[in-house]
Design a protein around this motif. Sequence first.
Motif, PDB file in Angstrom:
ATOM      1  N   THR A  20      -1.480   4.465  -4.018  1.00 32.48           N
ATOM      2  CA  THR A  20      -1.537   4.175  -2.618  1.00 32.48           C
ATOM      3  C   THR A  20      -0.341   4.471  -2.099  1.00 32.48           C
ATOM      4  OG1 THR A  20      -2.220   2.304  -1.338  1.00 32.48           O
ATOM      5  CG2 THR A  20      -0.661   1.794  -3.113  1.00 32.48           C
ATOM      6  N   HIS A  79      -2.949  -0.605  -7.279  1.00 32.10           N
ATOM      7  CA  HIS A  79      -3.873  -1.690  -7.018  1.00 32.10           C
ATOM      8  C   HIS A  79      -5.351  -1.427  -7.181  1.00 32.10           C
ATOM      9  CE1 HIS A  79      -5.736  -0.222  -3.112  1.00 32.10           C
ATOM     10  NE2 HIS A  79      -4.529   0.112  -2.632  1.00 32.10           N
ATOM     11  N   HIS A 100       0.883  -1.308  -0.028  1.00 31.97           N
ATOM     12  CA  HIS A 100       0.242  -0.012   0.016  1.00 31.97           C
ATOM     13  C   HIS A 100       0.820   1.226   0.038  1.00 31.97           C
ATOM     14  CE1 HIS A 100      -4.006  -1.511   0.273  1.00 31.97           C
ATOM     15  NE2 HIS A 100      -3.584  -2.640   1.002  1.00 31.97           N
ATOM     16  N   GLU A 138     -10.767   1.599   1.716  1.00 33.59           N
ATOM     17  CA  GLU A 138     -10.400   2.612   0.672  1.00 33.59           C
ATOM     18  C   GLU A 138     -11.151   3.861   0.547  1.00 33.59           C
ATOM     19  OE1 GLU A 138      -7.366   2.522  -1.262  1.00 33.59           O
ATOM     20  OE2 GLU A 138      -6.344   0.883  -0.237  1.00 33.59           O
ATOM     21  N   HIS A 197      -0.035   4.801   1.724  1.00 35.66           N
ATOM     22  CA  HIS A 197      -0.445   4.719   3.066  1.00 35.66           C
ATOM     23  C   HIS A 197       0.146   3.537   3.822  1.00 35.66           C
ATOM     24  CE1 HIS A 197      -4.081   2.110   2.427  1.00 35.66           C
ATOM     25  NE2 HIS A 197      -3.796   2.485   1.431  1.00 35.66           N
TER      26      HIS A 197
HETATM   27 MN   LIG Z   1      -4.224   1.299  -0.614  1.00 34.88          MN
END
Ligand SMILES: [Mn+2]
Length: 241
Positions: free
Chosen positions: A175, A153, A142, A200, A177
């Motif tokens: 992403t 993703h 992520h 999400e 995080h």
């Molecule tokens: Mn993510």
Amino acid sequence: MNRAIIGIVTNEINDELEILSNTQIAYTPIDTISGIKNAGGIPFLIPIGEKNLARQYANIIDGLVLSGGQDVSPLFYGEEPLPELKKTLPTRDEFEIALVKEILKQQKPIFAICRGMQLLNVALGGTLYQDIYSLGKHTLKHLQESHPKYTSHSIKIENDSILNNILGNNTTVNTLHHQAIKDLGINLKITALSSDGFIEAVESTIKEQYILAVQWHPEILLQNNHKESQLLFNDFVKNCK
Ligand SMILES: [Mn+2]
């Protein structure tokens, strides 16, 4: 035509960079400003301030963007910091939590990005995973290493949501995080999940309250002329009269 005034919260650089003779800097990504401008709104940057000024700021603006940044201090959701916690800025957390509460009192729209979604969740009494990689379970990557103007993703989007109306049932996102929502705050519902089960996107369960909150960074995808991302900004600004 009277354009909507869109408040955008800002971050601070205090001592991290030796640029401009260590001057302290308030900032927000230009991509966010562009997204709001291209949607027809007037961007209005809000510096971190005293929480008792939150009502006056909320009075001025027609909608609020909660932008990305540091981890939210776990003290705001009743936890002690774990070793994997990254930098926090509690003065920012405190001010933004006060701002969110005032905006919701006035039923003005919120568009929350990454940390912004996590902050919103905490402001509504929810909690976060301080670090999804130390949960001892399988996760996706992520924190992408490719440039965040590229998606990384997939997500699955729930029916009956603002997000579904704009993007349909599936899309791919960038992403950036290492944290995620754990327990949902009050009056929030999940509207998108990653394939490893992390939240999400969330929205409000209250019909009159527009909340579009996403864990990814649509503003950075705009750098790659990502039309879907501009549609998120457009829908938000359209709902800020
Ligand atoms: Mn993510």
